[in-house]
Design a protein around this motif. Structure first.
Motif, PDB file in Angstrom:
ATOM      1  N   GLY A  12       0.624  -1.611  -0.503  1.00  0.00           N
ATOM      2  CA  GLY A  12       0.355   0.298  -0.341  1.00  0.00           C
ATOM      3  C   GLY A  12       0.496   1.139   0.171  1.00  0.00           C
ATOM      4  O   GLY A  12       0.498   2.094   0.554  1.00  0.00           O
ATOM      5  N   GLY A  13       2.057   1.221  -0.362  1.00  0.00           N
ATOM      6  CA  GLY A  13       2.914   2.429  -0.254  1.00  0.00           C
ATOM      7  C   GLY A  13       2.435   3.688  -1.209  1.00  0.00           C
ATOM      8  O   GLY A  13       2.108   2.698  -2.833  1.00  0.00           O
ATOM      9  N   SER A  14       2.058   4.700  -0.852  1.00  0.00           N
ATOM     10  CA  SER A  14       1.995   5.698  -1.711  1.00  0.00           C
ATOM     11  C   SER A  14       3.556   5.723  -2.922  1.00  0.00           C
ATOM     12  O   SER A  14       4.442   5.068  -2.893  1.00  0.00           O
ATOM     13  N   ALA A  15       3.242   6.830  -3.857  1.00  0.00           N
ATOM     14  CA  ALA A  15       4.070   6.819  -5.169  1.00  0.00           C
ATOM     15  C   ALA A  15       5.502   7.489  -4.843  1.00  0.00           C
ATOM     16  O   ALA A  15       6.280   6.331  -5.217  1.00  0.00           O
ATOM     17  N   ALA A  16       5.690   8.490  -3.612  1.00  0.00           N
ATOM     18  CA  ALA A  16       6.899   8.400  -3.091  1.00  0.00           C
ATOM     19  C   ALA A  16       7.279   7.710  -3.129  1.00  0.00           C
ATOM     20  O   ALA A  16       8.441   7.324  -2.745  1.00  0.00           O
ATOM     21  N   GLN A  17       6.506   6.950  -1.625  1.00  0.00           N
ATOM     22  CA  GLN A  17       7.346   5.729  -0.901  1.00  0.00           C
ATOM     23  C   GLN A  17       7.772   4.886  -1.983  1.00  0.00           C
ATOM     24  O   GLN A  17       8.720   3.702  -1.904  1.00  0.00           O
ATOM     25  N   VAL A  18       6.743   3.979  -3.318  1.00  0.00           N
ATOM     26  CA  VAL A  18       7.627   3.761  -4.301  1.00  0.00           C
ATOM     27  C   VAL A  18       9.133   3.637  -4.499  1.00  0.00           C
ATOM     28  O   VAL A  18       9.524   2.649  -4.612  1.00  0.00           O
ATOM     29  N   ILE A  19       9.005   4.606  -4.840  1.00  0.00           N
ATOM     30  CA  ILE A  19      10.342   5.626  -5.183  1.00  0.00           C
ATOM     31  C   ILE A  19      11.647   5.521  -4.694  1.00  0.00           C
ATOM     32  O   ILE A  19      12.041   5.119  -4.666  1.00  0.00           O
ATOM     33  N   SER A  20      11.532   5.689  -3.087  1.00  0.00           N
ATOM     34  CA  SER A  20      12.239   5.810  -2.183  1.00  0.00           C
ATOM     35  C   SER A  20      12.717   4.244  -1.543  1.00  0.00           C
ATOM     36  O   SER A  20      13.411   4.307  -1.863  1.00  0.00           O
ATOM     37  N   TYR A  21      11.219   3.692  -1.705  1.00  0.00           N
ATOM     38  CA  TYR A  21      11.599   2.173  -0.978  1.00  0.00           C
ATOM     39  C   TYR A  21      12.331   1.013  -2.099  1.00  0.00           C
ATOM     40  O   TYR A  21      12.653   0.263  -1.724  1.00  0.00           O
ATOM     41  N   GLY A  22      11.312   1.003  -2.979  1.00  0.00           N
ATOM     42  CA  GLY A  22      11.362   0.051  -4.330  1.00  0.00           C
ATOM     43  C   GLY A  22      12.239   1.256  -5.345  1.00  0.00           C
ATOM     44  O   GLY A  22      13.725   0.107  -5.732  1.00  0.00           O
ATOM     45  N   ILE A  23      12.369   1.500  -6.261  1.00  0.00           N
ATOM     46  CA  ILE A  23      13.510   2.320  -7.419  1.00  0.00           C
ATOM     47  C   ILE A  23      14.824   2.014  -6.446  1.00  0.00           C
ATOM     48  O   ILE A  23      15.829   2.137  -7.000  1.00  0.00           O
ATOM     49  N   TRP A  24      14.789   3.861  -5.702  1.00  0.00           N
ATOM     50  CA  TRP A  24      15.897   4.583  -5.543  1.00  0.00           C
ATOM     51  C   TRP A  24      16.801   3.639  -4.924  1.00  0.00           C
ATOM     52  O   TRP A  24      18.275   3.546  -5.066  1.00  0.00           O
ATOM     53  N   PRO A  25      17.056   2.483  -3.875  1.00  0.00           N
ATOM     54  CA  PRO A  25      17.658   1.707  -3.390  1.00  0.00           C
ATOM     55  C   PRO A  25      19.050   0.902  -4.554  1.00  0.00           C
ATOM     56  O   PRO A  25      19.827   0.432  -4.490  1.00  0.00           O
ATOM     57  N   GLN A  26      17.685   1.113  -5.410  1.00  0.00           N
ATOM     58  CA  GLN A  26      17.788   0.119  -6.371  1.00  0.00           C
ATOM     59  C   GLN A  26      18.824   0.434  -7.770  1.00  0.00           C
ATOM     60  O   GLN A  26      20.455   0.356  -8.136  1.00  0.00           O
ATOM     61  N   ILE A  27      18.581   2.051  -7.851  1.00  0.00           N
ATOM     62  CA  ILE A  27      19.205   2.714  -8.911  1.00  0.00           C
ATOM     63  C   ILE A  27      20.741   3.704  -8.065  1.00  0.00           C
ATOM     64  O   ILE A  27      21.387   4.350  -8.531  1.00  0.00           O
ATOM     65  N   LEU A  28      20.669   3.437  -7.104  1.00  0.00           N
ATOM     66  CA  LEU A  28      21.900   4.262  -6.303  1.00  0.00           C
ATOM     67  C   LEU A  28      23.031   3.894  -6.489  1.00  0.00           C
ATOM     68  O   LEU A  28      23.632   5.283  -6.611  1.00  0.00           O
ATOM     69  N   PRO A  29      23.814   2.617  -6.602  1.00  0.00           N
ATOM     70  CA  PRO A  29      25.329   2.745  -6.824  1.00  0.00           C
ATOM     71  C   PRO A  29      24.874   3.046  -8.731  1.00  0.00           C
ATOM     72  O   PRO A  29      26.380   3.874  -8.900  1.00  0.00           O
ATOM     73  N   ALA A  30      24.765   3.065  -9.140  1.00  0.00           N
ATOM     74  CA  ALA A  30      24.339   3.351 -10.740  1.00  0.00           C
ATOM     75  C   ALA A  30      24.584   5.405 -10.521  1.00  0.00           C
ATOM     76  O   ALA A  30      25.843   6.036 -11.458  1.00  0.00           O
ATOM     77  N   PHE A  31      23.594   5.803  -9.689  1.00  0.00           N
ATOM     78  CA  PHE A  31      23.349   6.733  -9.573  1.00  0.00           C
ATOM     79  C   PHE A  31      24.615   7.507  -8.840  1.00  0.00           C
ATOM     80  O   PHE A  31      25.428   8.481  -9.458  1.00  0.00           O
ATOM     81  N   ALA A  32      25.646   6.576  -8.106  1.00  0.00           N
ATOM     82  CA  ALA A  32      26.891   7.809  -7.710  1.00  0.00           C
ATOM     83  C   ALA A  32      28.238   7.179  -8.887  1.00  0.00           C
ATOM     84  O   ALA A  32      28.845   8.407  -8.967  1.00  0.00           O
ATOM     85  N   GLY A  33      27.802   6.370  -9.424  1.00  0.00           N
ATOM     86  CA  GLY A  33      29.053   6.455 -10.444  1.00  0.00           C
ATOM     87  C   GLY A  33      29.114   7.058 -11.331  1.00  0.00           C
ATOM     88  O   GLY A  33      29.983   7.573 -11.486  1.00  0.00           O
TER      89      GLY A  33
END
Lengths: 264, 268
Positions: A177-198
């Motif tokens: 039941g996560g909101s769109a913001a929660q989906v981004i911050s918990y579902g997507i963001w952790p997955q792209i974080l290494p690529a983002f930093a790189g």
């Protein structure tokens, strides 16, 4: 008679040779075009000029080095602040451009892609040229030029990372039941974080390289000193500045390699 | 047993930097740097405010670009840029092939390997614009200096990626050719070349695209091409002509990107 093995049929061989022929013909045409517009006297004279130039460049004027600290600091700031602003602007654009997160594939995605392509196809020196005429020469023009140039690069690599994420994690967050913001911050963001930093560190490294020459068009940094020294034909200063630029680039490359190694 | 402990701590997503103290240290250092850096920039705000109005006129120029007034200059600049970038890609790739072969660890002997790697490192460490300044000083203004600059930069880029591709190839095929008693040239031609050819074509097209983009820049320091036209347009505040040139550059780059993807698909 025993047939001889051949890699291709005669037809495809012919097509390939035709391709080579066309390429070479085009090359010869281009060279002719260039040679018409070239003063061959200068080209033939080049070895002597090069020797003369090398003679005038050595030894570098080491005392001039003291005046380079401030421009070097400006160069560092242009690259770093430019990268920071670019990342801040590029991240939302990347989310709008990625197929799986864009709000509208038909309207929003093409606009985001157009921004990315325009930013990427114009070199930072041209952005610099543009911004110097608009907001005046100086460090601010340099920062804006680096920002505008980097947005496309950063956004492109991040949106590719977003498209490659594991959707099941996103689904899991949605199922709670996560909101769109929660989906981004918990579902997507952790997955792209290494690529983002790189990507950020990689772009910072490129930006250091580019900001060393931005001064050629008046956009601040050590390039200003380079341009000034060339204008007064002080080749001993030019050679010192080139050495400093080379050292800066090598150091930034080393730092970025170390940081990327640590995070990825 | 350990249930209550879990309830007491709130779950946080894993962080990029694990240690809490170094996270704080890096955070504070970054904030400090940003404050110092931002305060060391002196900006002439009145000039910026004046410029914003001019910037507005530039964006208006973008909606109404002027292709016609200087169409002659734009066309000849563009023509020069295109010929320059094609010829430079051709020469650069031609030089890159032996250098790339020499820089592949699995093909070359040690001395050749180090020699070719040195060439690549030197060619890569200098930026196009600085090379252009030096070559313009040597060869005089015009497209020849641009041609040499772009060829030089192409060697650094292309030979490195070619060498990496050769190092990553499948050694079994090459060995199979060698086992038939093939000469060195046959070995390269039948064992190595077919494996790297699709990538060679893809990279050549990509480099052609880069060379065109770079040719727009080296004109600023006198290397010929569309950059010289663009620089003149900016110097004369003819934003509508400059906008037209930028639009043409963006369009050509887009077409190149699209068609290179097409060709790469066909070669595969």
């Amino acid at each position: 008679m025993q047939p001889i093995w051949q890699r291709r049929t005669r037809g495809s061989d012919l097509v390939i040779w035709l391709g080579y022929l066309l390429g070479i013909a085009l090359f010869i045409f281009c060279m002719q075009m260039i040679s018409v517009n070239t003063e061959w006297f200068f080209v033939l004279d080049a070895p002597r000029v090069a020797a003369d130039l090398a003679d005038r460049m050595t030894p570098p004027r080491w005392e001039y080095g003291q005046e380079l600290f401030r421009p070097l600091w400006d160069t560092l700031n242009i690259a770093t602040l430019g990268t920071v602003f670019a990342v801040i602007i590029a991240t939302p654009i990347a989310f709008l451009a990625a197929r799986n997160t864009t709000p509208s594939r038909r309207f929003v995605r093409p606009i985001a892609l157009l921004i990315i392509v325009s930013s990427r196809s114009i070199n930072s020196l041209i952005w610099g040229l543009l911004l110097v005429t608009i907001i005046g020469p100086g460090v601010l023009a340099g920062i804006c030029a680096i920002t505008l140039r980097s947005i496309g690069f950063v956004a492109k690599l991040i949106y590719e990372a977003i498209e490659e994420i594991d959707e099941s994690q996103v689904e899991a967050i949605e199922a709670t039941g996560g909101s769109a913001a929660q989906v981004i911050s918990y579902g997507i963001w952790p997955q792209i974080l290494p690529a983002f930093a790189g990507v950020t560190v990689f772009r910072w490294d490129i930006n250091i390289r580019e900001s060393t020459v931005l001064g050629l068009v008046g956009a601040g940094g050590i390039g200003l000193q380079l341009q000034a020294s060339i204008n007064i034909v002080a080749w001993q200063q030019v050679s010192l500045i080139l050495l400093v630029i080379l050292a800066t680039v090598v150091v930034s490359e080393w730092i970025s390699a170390r940081v990327r190694h640590a995070i990825i | 047993m350990s249930g209550p402990e879990f309830v007491a701590t709130r779950w946080r997503p894993p962080s990029l930097i694990e240690s809490r103290s170094s996270r704080w240290f890096i955070g504070i250092a970054v904030a400090l740097y940003l404050v110092v850096a931002a305060s060391s920039i002196d900006v002439n705000w009145t000039r910026v405010a004046e410029g914003i109005a001019r910037g507005g006129s530039f964006f208006i120029a973008f909606t109404n670009p002027d292709f016609t007034t200087h169409s002659r200059d734009i066309f000849s600049g563009l023509y020069e840029s295109l010929t320059m970038s094609f010829a430079a890609t051709f020469i650069g790739v031609l030089i890159s092939i032996p250098v790339g072969l020499g820089a592949a660890r699995n093909i070359a002997i040690k001395p050749v390997y180090y020699f070719c790697r040195t060439i690549i490192t030197v060619a890569r460490s200098l930026q196009e614009i600085i090379l252009a300044i030096i070559f313009v000083a040597m060869f005089g203004f015009g497209p020849f200096a641009g041609l040499v600059t772009l060829s030089f930069a192409t060697v650094g880029f292309f030979a490195k990626l070619l060498a990496e591709d050769i190092e990553a190839m499948d050694p079994v095929q090459a060995e199979g050719i060698k086992a038939t008693g093939a000469s060195w040239l046959q070995w390269i031609n039948y064992g190595v070349q077919p494996q790297v050819m699709p990538r060679v074509i893809g990279l050549s097209l990509y480099r052609l695209d880069i060379n065109f983009r770079e040719s727009a820049v080296i004109g600023i320091v006198g290397g010929g091409g569309i950059g010289a036209t663009l620089n003149t347009a900016f110097d004369r505040y003819e934003f509508d002509t400059a906008a037209a040139i930028l639009i043409i550059i963006i369009l050509i780059v887009m077409v190149a990107e699209y068609s290179s993807g097409f060709v790469r698909q066909a070669v595969k």
